[in-house]
Design a protein around this motif. Sequence first.
Motif, short mmCIF file in Angstrom:
data_model
loop_
_atom_site.label_atom_id
_atom_site.label_comp_id
_atom_site.label_asym_id
_atom_site.label_seq_id
_atom_site.Cartn_x
_atom_site.Cartn_y
_atom_site.Cartn_z
N THR A 165 0.84 -1.20 0.00
CA THR A 165 0.00 0.00 0.00
C THR A 165 0.87 1.24 0.00
N VAL A 166 1.95 1.21 0.78
CA VAL A 166 2.88 2.35 0.82
C VAL A 166 3.49 2.56 -0.56
N LYS A 167 3.96 1.49 -1.19
CA LYS A 167 4.57 1.60 -2.52
C LYS A 167 3.58 2.20 -3.51
N SER A 168 2.35 1.73 -3.45
CA SER A 168 1.31 2.23 -4.35
C SER A 168 1.03 3.71 -4.11
N ARG A 169 0.95 4.11 -2.85
CA ARG A 169 0.70 5.51 -2.52
C ARG A 169 1.83 6.41 -3.01
N ILE A 170 3.06 5.96 -2.82
CA ILE A 170 4.21 6.76 -3.23
C ILE A 170 4.25 6.86 -4.75
N HIS A 171 3.98 5.77 -5.44
CA HIS A 171 3.96 5.79 -6.90
C HIS A 171 2.89 6.76 -7.41
N GLN A 172 1.69 6.68 -6.85
CA GLN A 172 0.60 7.56 -7.25
C GLN A 172 0.93 9.02 -6.93
N ALA A 173 1.51 9.27 -5.76
CA ALA A 173 1.88 10.64 -5.37
C ALA A 173 2.91 11.21 -6.32
N ARG A 174 3.91 10.43 -6.68
CA ARG A 174 4.94 10.91 -7.61
C ARG A 174 4.34 11.22 -8.97
N ARG A 175 3.43 10.37 -9.42
CA ARG A 175 2.79 10.59 -10.72
C ARG A 175 1.98 11.90 -10.69
N GLU A 176 1.21 12.13 -9.62
CA GLU A 176 0.41 13.34 -9.50
C GLU A 176 1.30 14.58 -9.34
N LEU A 177 2.40 14.45 -8.59
CA LEU A 177 3.32 15.58 -8.43
C LEU A 177 3.96 15.96 -9.76
N ARG A 178 4.35 14.97 -10.54
CA ARG A 178 4.96 15.24 -11.84
C ARG A 178 4.02 16.09 -12.69
N LYS A 179 2.73 15.71 -12.70
CA LYS A 179 1.73 16.47 -13.48
C LYS A 179 1.65 17.91 -12.95
N THR A 180 1.57 18.06 -11.65
CA THR A 180 1.42 19.39 -11.04
C THR A 180 2.64 20.26 -11.27
N LEU A 181 3.83 19.70 -11.08
CA LEU A 181 5.05 20.50 -11.17
C LEU A 181 5.48 20.79 -12.60
N THR A 182 5.03 20.00 -13.57
CA THR A 182 5.41 20.26 -14.96
C THR A 182 4.32 21.02 -15.71
N ALA A 183 3.20 21.26 -15.07
CA ALA A 183 2.08 21.99 -15.73
C ALA A 183 2.38 23.46 -15.83
#
Length: 176
Positions: A158-176
Amino acid sequence: MHGSDIESLARIASAGDLAALNVLLVTVRPEVLRVCGRLLPNREDAEEACQDTLLAVARGLPRFEGRSAFRTWMYRLATNRARSAYRRSRACGPAGSDDVLADVADQRRTSVVATTRLDLLNALGRLRPELAEALALADVVGLSYSEIAALHHVPEGTVKSRIHQARRELRKTLTA
């Protein structure tokens, strides 16, 4: 001191034991300073955020309900205090100096690093709390997946999944 010892100490301190509170604050101070130091480019700001965090822990501990692990709550406080310290330091500008060129150069160097960190803090603030906390504990604090799983009382997957999802969402936010 082991994580479960800190959790036990926090429970005792939250019940009003001042000796336990003092031991707790001394014990967690290096960890809080490390978190603040990773978020803030300036050592003085990190020290200030650390002291603010420890004060917030001392004041808020009687109301801490234990819905999350103590360390998770403490990291959240540290992150919030680091964000506040950064905003205060930006509002005040660089300290007065006779050497104006040195101040300008230092402000530019510091502001690039600090702005990037503030962007990250703001982007983390837009994530669901469980995603932001897992990512901050892994990437900012440096905890292992197993340590985060133990803190949050969830499986390591669950931790791995949360971190993966968080990184994916952060990438979208920070590169927008």
